[in-house]
Structures are given as C-alpha cells and as structure tokens.
Design a protein around this motif. Structure first.
Motif, PDB file in Angstrom:
ATOM      1  N   GLN A 112       0.814  -1.216   0.000  1.00 20.16           N
ATOM      2  CA  GLN A 112       0.000   0.000   0.000  1.00 20.16           C
ATOM      3  C   GLN A 112       0.852   1.273   0.000  1.00 20.16           C
ATOM      4  OE1 GLN A 112      -2.808  -0.451   3.241  1.00 20.16           O
ATOM      5  NE2 GLN A 112      -3.918  -2.070   2.184  1.00 20.16           N
ATOM      6  N   LEU A 113       1.770   1.327  -0.951  1.00 20.05           N
ATOM      7  CA  LEU A 113       2.671   2.465  -1.053  1.00 20.05           C
ATOM      8  C   LEU A 113       2.046   3.573  -1.897  1.00 20.05           C
ATOM      9  CD1 LEU A 113       5.999   0.549  -1.828  1.00 20.05           C
ATOM     10  CD2 LEU A 113       5.151   1.328   0.401  1.00 20.05           C
ATOM     11  N   PRO A 114       2.285   4.816  -1.531  1.00 24.31           N
ATOM     12  CA  PRO A 114       1.845   5.934  -2.374  1.00 24.31           C
ATOM     13  C   PRO A 114       2.523   5.859  -3.743  1.00 24.31           C
ATOM     14  CG  PRO A 114       2.521   6.698  -0.188  1.00 24.31           C
ATOM     15  CD  PRO A 114       2.952   5.267  -0.303  1.00 24.31           C
ATOM     16  N   ALA A 115       1.905   6.440  -4.755  1.00 19.43           N
ATOM     17  CA  ALA A 115       2.400   6.347  -6.132  1.00 19.43           C
ATOM     18  C   ALA A 115       3.849   6.792  -6.265  1.00 19.43           C
ATOM     19  CB  ALA A 115       1.507   7.165  -7.056  1.00 19.43           C
ATOM     20  N   GLU A 116       4.211   7.915  -5.615  1.00 22.05           N
ATOM     21  CA  GLU A 116       5.577   8.414  -5.767  1.00 22.05           C
ATOM     22  C   GLU A 116       6.589   7.491  -5.086  1.00 22.05           C
ATOM     23  OE1 GLU A 116       3.722  10.459  -2.158  1.00 22.05           O
ATOM     24  OE2 GLU A 116       3.117   9.906  -4.217  1.00 22.05           O
TER      25      GLU A 116
END
Length: 224
Positions: A112-116
């Motif tokens: 669940q990592l942010p896009a950046e």
C-alpha cells in the motif's frame, strides 16, 4: 507492547532439538492449530524488498504423495510418514522483474505504497536486479535468488515447529522437472508463474537422532 517471554535458553533448546528427521511416526498427527501456527511463521517471514516470492502447498492427499514419491529420492521415508508435507514454490523471473504486474501489485495492494514511493522503489529495485546483483539477464540466477527468499520462510517454519516440539526435515532431493510436471498436470502449480524451490516435511520423530554435530565457534565466526 506485549512482553516476549521466550528465553534464550528455550530458543537454543529448540535449535538443539531440531534435526533432519528421516522417518516420522505416521500415527501421530499435528493439530490444526499447531500447523496453522507453523504456516503463519512462514507467511510473516521477511523477503528481499518485501516481495514475498513464495507459495506454500500443503500436500495431505495420499494419492498425490504417491505420485511425487518416485521423483523425490530424498523423501522416500518422509513422504509416506509425515503428518504434513509442504512444497515451497517460488515465483519465476518474469514475475520478479521490476516492471511486472506481480511486483506492481505487491507495492500497490499489499504494501500500500503511495504512487511516488512506488516509483522510487521500482527504480531502486530495477537497479538492484540489473547492476547490484546482475540478475536480470540470467533467468536461472534470477530464479535461484527468488528461491533464496523462500529459504528464509523455510528456516523460520522449521524453527517455529521445533519450539513447540514438532519435528521437520528440509528436502532438496527431487527431480525438479518431473515434480513441476506433476504439479502442473494436476492443476496445483501454474507453471507460467511458479517453479518448485524445496520441500519440507513435518511430524513427530519415529526414532531418536544421534547428537547434533557442528563446527566449533572459532571456525565459524570471525570478528573484524
């Protein structure tokens, strides 16, 4: 934070207890709760970049064990007698590539990592495969690297089993091509995404082993 009460002595005792069990007492079965615990220690194991390239296939069918037996020379006594028998599968190179759907899915849906952050991690991972470890152009090396991750889970499951008095035996003595053929034909393994890494048997020893032998500390450890 919950206090961890396991002592150093208890942990070392489990390592002394554990041995490569050649034959199990076929009349003794591991309880569902105990085996769920063992599997959970595998699931919670660490892996490089946290990409979990493993799948654990628990083979309880006697018919399936009999099919595997002719091609598993290292499990001739374990397959018929083990309470639980596990095949550890490993992801194939195409799934472990930095741009693969599997890796992107792991980062997005599991980690669940942010896009950046995903973009940055993918770049670092890609460089690791291409430059740092030089894996990407060697499919066999890439597969074996993924298999090394599964061995972390393997070790953790065997140690966890020993800590609750359950025996085990890791097994590499098998014909990889034939085992994969059987698993594919039976619909157990998707050969487009997985290969077999190793096997491991669990149960209760039939005979007491000889004493553990290991090299002395001064031959194994060097401080710099």
């Amino acid at each position: 934070m919950e206090t961890l009460t396991t002592t150093k002595h208890q942990i070392l005792s489990a390592y002394e207890f554990r041995h490569a069990t050649k034959e199990f007492d076929s009349h003794k079965k591991i309880s569902d709760s105990d085996f769920d615990f063992i599997l959970e220690t595998g699931r919670l194991s660490p892996s490089s970049f946290g990409f979990e390239p493993w799948k654990f296939v628990v083979v309880q069918s006697n018919a399936m064990r009999e099919k595997l037996l002719p091609y598993s020379w290292g499990a001739q006594k374990q397959l018929p007698t083990a309470s639980h028998f596990v095949l550890i599968l490993s992801r194939l190179p195409k799934d472990m590539a930095a741009s693969s759907d599997y890796i992107k899915g792991m980062m997005e849906n599991v980690q669940q990592l942010p896009a950046e952050v995903m973009q940055g991690k993918e770049k670092v991972y890609d460089a690791f495969l291409k430059s740092d470890f030089g894996l990407e152009d060697n499919e066999r090396a890439m597969f074996e690297w993924a298999c090394r991750q599964t061995y972390i889970a393997l070790g953790n499951m065997m140690t966890a089993a020993a800590q609750i008095g359950i025996d085990s035996c890791p097994i590499e003595g098998f014909n990889k091509q034939e085992i994969e053929r059987i698993l594919s034909e039976e619909g157990i393994m998707d050969a487009e995404h997985f290969g077999i890494s190793c096997m491991v048997a669990f149960g209760y020893r039939l005979n007491e082993p000889r004493g553990k032998t290991r090299r002395p500390v001064d031959q194994v450890i060097e401080w710099v």
